[in-house]
Design a protein around this motif. Structure first.
Motif, PDB file in Angstrom:
ATOM      1  N   LYS A   3       0.832  -1.186   0.000  1.00  0.00           N
ATOM      2  CA  LYS A   3       0.000   0.000   0.000  1.00  0.00           C
ATOM      3  C   LYS A   3       0.874   1.247   0.000  1.00  0.00           C
ATOM      4  O   LYS A   3       2.087   1.188   0.261  1.00  0.00           O
ATOM      5  CB  LYS A   3      -0.902   0.016   1.239  1.00  0.00           C
ATOM      6  N   SER A   4       0.254   2.379  -0.280  1.00  0.00           N
ATOM      7  CA  SER A   4       0.971   3.649  -0.239  1.00  0.00           C
ATOM      8  C   SER A   4       1.543   3.864   1.158  1.00  0.00           C
ATOM      9  O   SER A   4       0.844   3.701   2.160  1.00  0.00           O
ATOM     10  CB  SER A   4       0.018   4.799  -0.593  1.00  0.00           C
ATOM     11  N   GLY A   5       2.801   4.205   1.232  1.00  0.00           N
ATOM     12  CA  GLY A   5       3.452   4.447   2.515  1.00  0.00           C
ATOM     13  C   GLY A   5       4.141   3.235   3.106  1.00  0.00           C
ATOM     14  O   GLY A   5       4.854   3.356   4.109  1.00  0.00           O
ATOM     15  N   GLU A   6       3.960   2.050   2.506  1.00  0.00           N
ATOM     16  CA  GLU A   6       4.584   0.843   3.053  1.00  0.00           C
ATOM     17  C   GLU A   6       5.985   0.598   2.502  1.00  0.00           C
ATOM     18  O   GLU A   6       6.801  -0.044   3.169  1.00  0.00           O
ATOM     19  CB  GLU A   6       3.703  -0.378   2.798  1.00  0.00           C
ATOM     20  N   LEU A   7       6.274   1.117   1.301  1.00  0.00           N
ATOM     21  CA  LEU A   7       7.611   0.921   0.742  1.00  0.00           C
ATOM     22  C   LEU A   7       8.697   1.531   1.633  1.00  0.00           C
ATOM     23  O   LEU A   7       9.746   0.903   1.839  1.00  0.00           O
ATOM     24  CB  LEU A   7       7.698   1.485  -0.674  1.00  0.00           C
ATOM     25  N   PRO A   8       8.495   2.741   2.193  1.00  0.00           N
ATOM     26  CA  PRO A   8       9.510   3.285   3.113  1.00  0.00           C
ATOM     27  C   PRO A   8       9.764   2.380   4.317  1.00  0.00           C
ATOM     28  O   PRO A   8      10.887   2.319   4.827  1.00  0.00           O
ATOM     29  CB  PRO A   8       8.916   4.628   3.547  1.00  0.00           C
ATOM     30  N   VAL A   9       8.725   1.677   4.779  1.00  0.00           N
ATOM     31  CA  VAL A   9       8.894   0.750   5.902  1.00  0.00           C
ATOM     32  C   VAL A   9       9.810  -0.397   5.484  1.00  0.00           C
ATOM     33  O   VAL A   9      10.690  -0.821   6.234  1.00  0.00           O
ATOM     34  CB  VAL A   9       7.529   0.199   6.363  1.00  0.00           C
ATOM     35  N   VAL A  10       9.606  -0.911   4.269  1.00  0.00           N
ATOM     36  CA  VAL A  10      10.456  -1.979   3.740  1.00  0.00           C
ATOM     37  C   VAL A  10      11.896  -1.491   3.617  1.00  0.00           C
ATOM     38  O   VAL A  10      12.846  -2.205   3.976  1.00  0.00           O
ATOM     39  CB  VAL A  10       9.925  -2.471   2.376  1.00  0.00           C
ATOM     40  N   GLN A  11      12.067  -0.263   3.141  1.00  0.00           N
ATOM     41  CA  GLN A  11      13.406   0.307   2.991  1.00  0.00           C
ATOM     42  C   GLN A  11      14.116   0.443   4.337  1.00  0.00           C
ATOM     43  O   GLN A  11      15.340   0.341   4.413  1.00  0.00           O
ATOM     44  CB  GLN A  11      13.327   1.672   2.307  1.00  0.00           C
ATOM     45  N   GLN A  12      13.346   0.694   5.413  1.00  0.00           N
ATOM     46  CA  GLN A  12      13.926   0.845   6.747  1.00  0.00           C
ATOM     47  C   GLN A  12      14.341  -0.488   7.363  1.00  0.00           C
ATOM     48  O   GLN A  12      15.100  -0.518   8.327  1.00  0.00           O
ATOM     49  CB  GLN A  12      12.919   1.526   7.680  1.00  0.00           C
ATOM     50  N   SER A  13      13.837  -1.588   6.815  1.00  0.00           N
ATOM     51  CA  SER A  13      14.147  -2.893   7.372  1.00  0.00           C
ATOM     52  C   SER A  13      15.618  -3.241   7.193  1.00  0.00           C
ATOM     53  O   SER A  13      16.233  -2.923   6.167  1.00  0.00           O
ATOM     54  CB  SER A  13      13.284  -3.960   6.692  1.00  0.00           C
ATOM     55  N   LYS A  14      16.200  -3.904   8.186  1.00  0.00           N
ATOM     56  CA  LYS A  14      17.589  -4.357   8.083  1.00  0.00           C
ATOM     57  C   LYS A  14      17.758  -5.341   6.930  1.00  0.00           C
ATOM     58  O   LYS A  14      18.845  -5.478   6.391  1.00  0.00           O
ATOM     59  CB  LYS A  14      18.013  -5.028   9.395  1.00  0.00           C
ATOM     60  N   LEU A  15      16.672  -6.002   6.551  1.00  0.00           N
ATOM     61  CA  LEU A  15      16.746  -6.968   5.464  1.00  0.00           C
ATOM     62  C   LEU A  15      17.094  -6.298   4.138  1.00  0.00           C
ATOM     63  O   LEU A  15      17.761  -6.892   3.288  1.00  0.00           O
ATOM     64  CB  LEU A  15      15.406  -7.707   5.341  1.00  0.00           C
ATOM     65  N   PHE A  16      16.650  -5.047   3.968  1.00  0.00           N
ATOM     66  CA  PHE A  16      16.890  -4.338   2.705  1.00  0.00           C
ATOM     67  C   PHE A  16      17.846  -3.153   2.881  1.00  0.00           C
ATOM     68  O   PHE A  16      17.826  -2.214   2.096  1.00  0.00           O
ATOM     69  CB  PHE A  16      15.562  -3.876   2.109  1.00  0.00           C
ATOM     70  N   LYS A  17      18.688  -3.226   3.909  1.00  0.00           N
ATOM     71  CA  LYS A  17      19.680  -2.185   4.141  1.00  0.00           C
ATOM     72  C   LYS A  17      20.619  -2.072   2.931  1.00  0.00           C
ATOM     73  O   LYS A  17      21.103  -3.075   2.399  1.00  0.00           O
ATOM     74  CB  LYS A  17      20.495  -2.515   5.396  1.00  0.00           C
ATOM     75  N   ASN A  18      20.853  -0.842   2.460  1.00  0.00           N
ATOM     76  CA  ASN A  18      21.734  -0.542   1.319  1.00  0.00           C
ATOM     77  C   ASN A  18      21.237  -1.130  -0.002  1.00  0.00           C
ATOM     78  O   ASN A  18      22.013  -1.312  -0.949  1.00  0.00           O
ATOM     79  CB  ASN A  18      23.161  -1.034   1.592  1.00  0.00           C
ATOM     80  N   VAL A  19      19.930  -1.419  -0.074  1.00  0.00           N
ATOM     81  CA  VAL A  19      19.312  -1.848  -1.327  1.00  0.00           C
ATOM     82  C   VAL A  19      18.442  -0.698  -1.820  1.00  0.00           C
ATOM     83  O   VAL A  19      17.674  -0.116  -1.042  1.00  0.00           O
ATOM     84  CB  VAL A  19      18.450  -3.121  -1.130  1.00  0.00           C
ATOM     85  N   THR A  20      18.558  -0.317  -3.097  1.00  0.00           N
ATOM     86  CA  THR A  20      17.844   0.836  -3.611  1.00  0.00           C
ATOM     87  C   THR A  20      16.350   0.548  -3.777  1.00  0.00           C
ATOM     88  O   THR A  20      15.917  -0.612  -3.806  1.00  0.00           O
ATOM     89  CB  THR A  20      18.399   1.278  -4.967  1.00  0.00           C
ATOM     90  N   LYS A  21      15.587   1.622  -3.898  1.00  0.00           N
ATOM     91  CA  LYS A  21      14.145   1.518  -4.073  1.00  0.00           C
ATOM     92  C   LYS A  21      13.797   0.705  -5.316  1.00  0.00           C
ATOM     93  O   LYS A  21      12.899  -0.148  -5.283  1.00  0.00           O
ATOM     94  CB  LYS A  21      13.551   2.926  -4.175  1.00  0.00           C
ATOM     95  N   THR A  22      14.511   0.956  -6.402  1.00  0.00           N
ATOM     96  CA  THR A  22      14.266   0.219  -7.647  1.00  0.00           C
ATOM     97  C   THR A  22      14.601  -1.253  -7.484  1.00  0.00           C
ATOM     98  O   THR A  22      13.860  -2.130  -7.943  1.00  0.00           O
ATOM     99  CB  THR A  22      15.106   0.811  -8.788  1.00  0.00           C
ATOM    100  N   GLU A  23      15.722  -1.541  -6.807  1.00  0.00           N
ATOM    101  CA  GLU A  23      16.129  -2.933  -6.586  1.00  0.00           C
ATOM    102  C   GLU A  23      15.137  -3.658  -5.692  1.00  0.00           C
ATOM    103  O   GLU A  23      14.846  -4.837  -5.910  1.00  0.00           O
ATOM    104  CB  GLU A  23      17.528  -2.968  -5.969  1.00  0.00           C
TER     105      GLU A  23
END
Length: 221
Positions: A3-23
């Motif tokens: 949903k809108s606003g959930e992608l930033p939460v995913v980006q904050q996760s340690k699982l996706f640390k240093n992974v770009t939004k596109t990736e």
């Protein structure tokens, strides 16, 4: 689908640390990610089942709990927004889960397929994803050792002190916020709530700690 606003939460996760939004968007497609909404108090996984997924908390929070034959429960850990759970069990591949997972506050979970992560190095950002999951597993191992040290204390007061010291080190402050209410704190320490309340009052009168609700301060060395 996020949903809108959930992608930033995913980006904050340690699982996706240093992974770009596109990736991240491409990785989620490869990992066959799906989102599920749960209500407060709803059980996500039951002990005795198998866990074939990794959960990432998009909103709300979950509790990993251990229950005995009498129905008494111990909170092993609390997972808040952007945190993940199930990774150790997913890769250890036990026949059945030794713990249960409850939705402690209504929210949404993003589920990922762990077996697909093993092929992630072939995708943009996948190498970093694999490094992140290895680091998370190592950190969880250290946390387990801390939990064992806390629970191995014989006296309730010693359990409380050990717990608060670990929290203080993690937050780098003698004034700290703990992620539990009183009942949850008692469950996390494996003690009765009445015994915990009595010990906290005793420690406060002795000038060892001060507290108000879930804000604590260590006053003595």
């Amino acid at each position: 689908m996020l949903k809108s606003g959930e992608l930033p939460v995913v980006q904050q996760s340690k699982l996706f640390k240093n992974v770009t939004k596109t990736e991240i968007a491409e990785l989620l497609a490869h990992l066959a990610a799906e989102t599920v909404a749960f209500q407060e108090g709803e059980r996500i996984w039951q002990a005795g089942e198998t866990a074939a997924q990794i959960g990432l908390v998009l909103s709300g929070h979950v509790q990993i709990i251990k229950e005995d034959f009498h129905g008494n429960r111990m909170i092993l850990t609390k997972v808040a927004s952007s945190g993940i759970f199930g990774e150790a069990y997913a890769y250890a591949a036990p026949d059945t889960l030794p713990v249960s997972v409850d939705m402690a506050e209504s929210g949404r979970i993003l589920f990922l397929q762990p077996e697909k992560m093993l092929a992630a190095s072939a995708w943009p950002g996948g190498g970093q994803l694999l490094r992140n999951i290895l680091q998370i597993l190592a950190q969880k191992s250290l946390m387990l050792n801390q939990k064992i040290e806390i629970l191995s204390q014989r006296k309730v007061e010693d359990k409380v002190l050990a717990f608060l010291i670990f929290q203080s080190r993690a937050q780098k402050s003698r004034t700290l916020l703990i992620p539990y209410d009183r009942q949850e704190m008692a469950d996390a320490l494996g003690v009765e709530r009445s015994a915990l309340s009595a010990v906290l009052s005793k420690m406060k009168k002795a000038g060892k700690i001060d507290f108000h609700k879930n804000r604590f301060e260590l006053l003595s060395d």
